[in-house]
Design a protein around this motif. Sequence first.
Motif, PDB file in Angstrom:
ATOM      1  N   GLU A 221       0.830  -1.199   0.000  1.00 22.03           N
ATOM      2  CA  GLU A 221       0.000   0.000   0.000  1.00 22.03           C
ATOM      3  C   GLU A 221       0.868   1.253   0.000  1.00 22.03           C
ATOM      4  O   GLU A 221       2.067   1.210   0.274  1.00 22.03           O
ATOM      5  N   ARG A 222       0.233   2.382  -0.273  1.00 22.13           N
ATOM      6  CA  ARG A 222       0.908   3.670  -0.228  1.00 22.13           C
ATOM      7  C   ARG A 222       0.119   4.633   0.644  1.00 22.13           C
ATOM      8  O   ARG A 222      -1.043   4.384   0.981  1.00 22.13           O
ATOM      9  N   GLY A 223       0.766   5.746   1.032  1.00 24.66           N
ATOM     10  CA  GLY A 223       0.085   6.789   1.785  1.00 24.66           C
ATOM     11  C   GLY A 223      -0.458   6.291   3.110  1.00 24.66           C
ATOM     12  O   GLY A 223       0.199   5.515   3.825  1.00 24.66           O
ATOM     13  N   GLU A 224      -1.646   6.730   3.460  1.00 30.15           N
ATOM     14  CA  GLU A 224      -2.239   6.386   4.756  1.00 30.15           C
ATOM     15  C   GLU A 224      -2.460   4.889   4.903  1.00 30.15           C
ATOM     16  O   GLU A 224      -2.347   4.341   6.005  1.00 30.15           O
ATOM     17  N   ALA A 225      -2.774   4.211   3.794  1.00 33.26           N
ATOM     18  CA  ALA A 225      -2.968   2.762   3.857  1.00 33.26           C
ATOM     19  C   ALA A 225      -1.663   2.059   4.237  1.00 33.26           C
ATOM     20  O   ALA A 225      -1.661   1.090   5.007  1.00 33.26           O
ATOM     21  N   ALA A 226      -0.543   2.537   3.711  1.00 39.78           N
ATOM     22  CA  ALA A 226       0.750   1.970   4.068  1.00 39.78           C
ATOM     23  C   ALA A 226       1.063   2.217   5.538  1.00 39.78           C
ATOM     24  O   ALA A 226       1.580   1.331   6.244  1.00 39.78           O
ATOM     25  N   GLU A 227       0.786   3.428   5.999  1.00 37.64           N
ATOM     26  CA  GLU A 227       1.014   3.745   7.407  1.00 37.64           C
ATOM     27  C   GLU A 227       0.229   2.819   8.308  1.00 37.64           C
ATOM     28  O   GLU A 227       0.743   2.294   9.306  1.00 37.64           O
ATOM     29  N   ALA A 228      -1.038   2.584   7.958  1.00 33.43           N
ATOM     30  CA  ALA A 228      -1.882   1.703   8.770  1.00 33.43           C
ATOM     31  C   ALA A 228      -1.342   0.281   8.757  1.00 33.43           C
ATOM     32  O   ALA A 228      -1.346  -0.411   9.793  1.00 33.43           O
ATOM     33  N   ALA A 229      -0.850  -0.164   7.601  1.00 35.98           N
ATOM     34  CA  ALA A 229      -0.330  -1.524   7.501  1.00 35.98           C
ATOM     35  C   ALA A 229       0.910  -1.713   8.369  1.00 35.98           C
ATOM     36  O   ALA A 229       1.061  -2.733   9.048  1.00 35.98           O
ATOM     37  N   VAL A 230       1.810  -0.722   8.347  1.00 40.64           N
ATOM     38  CA  VAL A 230       3.009  -0.821   9.175  1.00 40.64           C
ATOM     39  C   VAL A 230       2.643  -0.773  10.656  1.00 40.64           C
ATOM     40  O   VAL A 230       3.188  -1.527  11.468  1.00 40.64           O
ATOM     41  N   ARG A 231       1.728   0.092  11.004  1.00 40.39           N
ATOM     42  CA  ARG A 231       1.281   0.156  12.404  1.00 40.39           C
ATOM     43  C   ARG A 231       0.697  -1.183  12.849  1.00 40.39           C
ATOM     44  O   ARG A 231       0.945  -1.652  13.975  1.00 40.39           O
ATOM     45  N   GLU A 232      -0.072  -1.811  11.965  1.00 42.69           N
ATOM     46  CA  GLU A 232      -0.676  -3.103  12.323  1.00 42.69           C
ATOM     47  C   GLU A 232       0.406  -4.160  12.532  1.00 42.69           C
ATOM     48  O   GLU A 232       0.305  -5.003  13.442  1.00 42.69           O
ATOM     49  N   LEU A 233       1.448  -4.110  11.725  1.00 38.63           N
ATOM     50  CA  LEU A 233       2.532  -5.088  11.848  1.00 38.63           C
ATOM     51  C   LEU A 233       3.382  -4.869  13.099  1.00 38.63           C
ATOM     52  O   LEU A 233       4.100  -5.779  13.522  1.00 38.63           O
ATOM     53  N   THR A 234       3.293  -3.677  13.687  1.00 40.59           N
ATOM     54  CA  THR A 234       4.155  -3.334  14.829  1.00 40.59           C
ATOM     55  C   THR A 234       3.347  -3.022  16.086  1.00 40.59           C
ATOM     56  O   THR A 234       3.750  -2.192  16.901  1.00 40.59           O
ATOM     57  N   ALA A 235       2.216  -3.682  16.227  1.00 43.33           N
ATOM     58  CA  ALA A 235       1.366  -3.523  17.415  1.00 43.33           C
ATOM     59  C   ALA A 235       0.989  -2.063  17.647  1.00 43.33           C
ATOM     60  O   ALA A 235       0.879  -1.605  18.784  1.00 43.33           O
ATOM     61  N   GLY A 236       0.830  -1.321  16.539  1.00 40.05           N
ATOM     62  CA  GLY A 236       0.384   0.057  16.632  1.00 40.05           C
ATOM     63  C   GLY A 236       1.466   1.075  16.893  1.00 40.05           C
ATOM     64  O   GLY A 236       1.196   2.282  16.900  1.00 40.05           O
ATOM     65  N   GLN A 237       2.709   0.635  17.079  1.00 42.97           N
ATOM     66  CA  GLN A 237       3.763   1.560  17.512  1.00 42.97           C
ATOM     67  C   GLN A 237       4.615   2.122  16.371  1.00 42.97           C
ATOM     68  O   GLN A 237       5.118   3.235  16.470  1.00 42.97           O
ATOM     69  N   GLY A 238       4.829   1.372  15.319  1.00 41.55           N
ATOM     70  CA  GLY A 238       5.736   1.796  14.264  1.00 41.55           C
ATOM     71  C   GLY A 238       7.116   1.180  14.429  1.00 41.55           C
ATOM     72  O   GLY A 238       7.367   0.413  15.358  1.00 41.55           O
TER      73      GLY A 238
END
Length: 347
Positions: A221-238
């Motif tokens: 994904e790109r943009g906000e969708a990418a941000e959400a995907a990374v957050r999901e992979l890192t327990a919301g932390q990044g």
Amino acid sequence: MRATVIHAPHDIRVEEVPDAAIRRPEDAVVRVLRACICGSDLWAYRGEAAREPGQRIGHEFLGIVEETGSAVTDLRAGDLVVAPFMWSDGTCRYCAEGLHTSCVDGGFWGSVGHDGGQGEAVRVPHADGTLVKLPADAASDDHLLTALLALSDVMGTGHHAALGAGVRRGSTVAVVGDGAVGLCGVLAAKRLGADRIIALGRHTARTDIATLFGATDIVAERGEAAEAAVRELTAGQGAHAVIEAVGTEQSMRTAVNITRDGGAIGYVGVPHGSGTGLDLDVMFDRNLTLRGGVAPVRAYIPELLADVLSGAIDPSPVFDRVISLDEVPDGYRAMDDRSALKVLITP
């Protein structure tokens, strides 16, 4: 000799130019065995970076020393060498501090009045401070030569980004950008001991290389969708460490938004566009660190060279097309339309 010149946007030609020759005692002339096209060359190709008509282009090459000036002491004719993407004298205070890109006597290949790397030969100013000798037997090993060429820019730049991002053993890393530098950033993060590496990219051929280099997760994904995907992979932390290898406002905004509070961004994407993607209030509130810039690859070549020679790292897969010097205009077109990731030139 023949070399690549740029006359106007989308007008790249291979032409006869004056032979590379010693002008100063500190010079060497290098016959080019391998060169390549860089993603940053495309900004001139697209007209987004100014060039004079007929100016040389290209800044990544390795080859054989043909001749040296009278003041050159560390090199001799016949040596196999790799050149970082800038020359430097190796003696000024910046060079002593490992910041060769700020050398007071340094410069870029292809700048006005100087040879570019995409040609048959190159005059190298400050040869002792610039060139790094390679094992002589590497000249007969095509695969190894290709891997060694990556030391001239993309591998060292990816390493610089990883250091700027504070990659360390056990950390979680995210990489924004699936070009050759971003992919080398994945390889650099793996080399530095990252436990989890999230590569952002949507082109399968490129994300396959990211996986080969050590990426544990791919976010298409790109943009906000990418941000959400990374957050999901890192327990919301990044991610603890984020590598930004694009240089656009959107890519930097993505990098900031996927960095864990207290984390760091290593940025090496050449900035282009009207904005930065940075909000200092956000950076301040979340204790984010931003480090990077033009990579002083001359400082990194010795340690990375040892790992390439031992087989610990192999950046050669970033080169996915091989062309002759005559085919360089086609190589630019291929990289511009993204049908090639990074084009290798064999003069």
